[in-house]
Motif scaffolding. Structure first.
Motif, PDB file in Angstrom:
ATOM      1  N   VAL A   1      31.430  92.339  31.488  1.00 54.20           N
ATOM      2  CA  VAL A   1      30.684  91.392  32.317  1.00 54.20           C
ATOM      3  C   VAL A   1      29.304  91.191  31.713  1.00 54.20           C
ATOM      4  CG1 VAL A   1      29.636  90.996  34.568  1.00 54.20           C
ATOM      5  CG2 VAL A   1      31.936  91.942  34.419  1.00 54.20           C
ATOM      6  N   GLN A   2      28.891  89.938  31.641  1.00 50.31           N
ATOM      7  CA  GLN A   2      27.546  89.613  31.151  1.00 50.31           C
ATOM      8  C   GLN A   2      26.876  88.630  32.089  1.00 50.31           C
ATOM      9  OE1 GLN A   2      27.979  88.195  27.101  1.00 50.31           O
ATOM     10  NE2 GLN A   2      27.395  90.196  26.319  1.00 50.31           N
ATOM     11  N   LEU A   3      25.544  88.769  32.202  1.00 48.17           N
ATOM     12  CA  LEU A   3      24.716  87.795  32.893  1.00 48.17           C
ATOM     13  C   LEU A   3      23.783  87.183  31.865  1.00 48.17           C
ATOM     14  CD1 LEU A   3      23.736  89.673  36.182  1.00 48.17           C
ATOM     15  CD2 LEU A   3      25.473  87.905  35.892  1.00 48.17           C
ATOM     16  N   GLN A   4      23.810  85.877  31.737  1.00 53.68           N
ATOM     17  CA  GLN A   4      22.996  85.175  30.756  1.00 53.68           C
ATOM     18  C   GLN A   4      21.963  84.317  31.471  1.00 53.68           C
ATOM     19  OE1 GLN A   4      23.272  85.419  27.277  1.00 53.68           O
ATOM     20  NE2 GLN A   4      21.379  84.245  27.267  1.00 53.68           N
ATOM     21  N   ALA A   5      20.696  84.713  31.356  1.00 51.44           N
ATOM     22  CA  ALA A   5      19.608  83.945  31.975  1.00 51.44           C
ATOM     23  C   ALA A   5      19.054  82.941  30.975  1.00 51.44           C
ATOM     24  CB  ALA A   5      18.509  84.883  32.441  1.00 51.44           C
ATOM     25  N   SER A   6      18.651  81.780  31.491  1.00 49.15           N
ATOM     26  CA  SER A   6      18.077  80.742  30.642  1.00 49.15           C
ATOM     27  C   SER A   6      17.154  79.856  31.468  1.00 49.15           C
ATOM     28  CB  SER A   6      19.185  79.897  30.003  1.00 49.15           C
ATOM     29  OG  SER A   6      19.950  79.249  31.005  1.00 49.15           O
ATOM     30  N   GLY A   7      16.377  79.021  30.771  1.00 54.11           N
ATOM     31  CA  GLY A   7      15.552  78.042  31.454  1.00 54.11           C
ATOM     32  C   GLY A   7      14.065  78.327  31.468  1.00 54.11           C
ATOM     33  N   GLY A   8      13.662  79.473  30.953  1.00 50.78           N
ATOM     34  CA  GLY A   8      12.243  79.785  30.924  1.00 50.78           C
ATOM     35  C   GLY A   8      11.502  78.915  29.923  1.00 50.78           C
ATOM     36  N   GLY A   9      10.172  79.027  29.951  1.00 45.61           N
ATOM     37  CA  GLY A   9       9.367  78.253  29.025  1.00 45.61           C
ATOM     38  C   GLY A   9       7.908  78.276  29.397  1.00 45.61           C
TER      39      GLY A   9
END
Length: 119
Positions: A1-9
């Motif tokens: 199982v993996q959780l992939q966070a994105s969208g920062g900046g």
């Protein structure tokens, strides 16, 4: 199982960002999902929580500015962040209570995504 966070900046004060956290793997069920953050020199803190049925809870510091949501079909959680302030600068981590097929529930963490708000 993996959780992939994105969208920062990097964003100016008053601006907005939308974070995403996608779960993948042999998942039977995802229960509570959460966003945490850790600012420079600060302890990690809970920002927002969303239950499987969509109930939400927020830290006082983000109430009225942030909105947490999830799509159970896509196994994805979101954090819409509006009217960002310099004090929101932090690494944002997603966390979820996940039951895998044939196993009991446990917590999983994503890798974190950096949010920087300039004044």
């Amino acid at each position: 199982v993996q959780l992939q966070a994105s969208g920062g900046g990097l964003v100016q004060a008053g601006g907005c960002l939308r974070l995403s956290c996608a779960a993948s793997g042999t998942i039977f069920r995802i229960n509570d999902m959460r966003w945490h953050r850790q600012g420079p020199g600060k302890q990690r803190e809970l920002v927002a929580l969303v239950t499987r049925d969509g109930s939400t809870n927020y830290a006082d510091s983000v109430k009225g500015r942030f909105t947490i949501s999830r799509d159970n079909v896509k196994k994805t959680m979101y954090l819409q962040m509006n009217n960002l302030k310099p004090e929101d600068t932090a690494v944002y981590y997603c966390n979820a209570d996940i039951t895998r097929v044939g196993l009991g529930p446990r917590g999983y963490w994503g890798q974190g995504t950096q949010v920087t708000v300039s004044s």
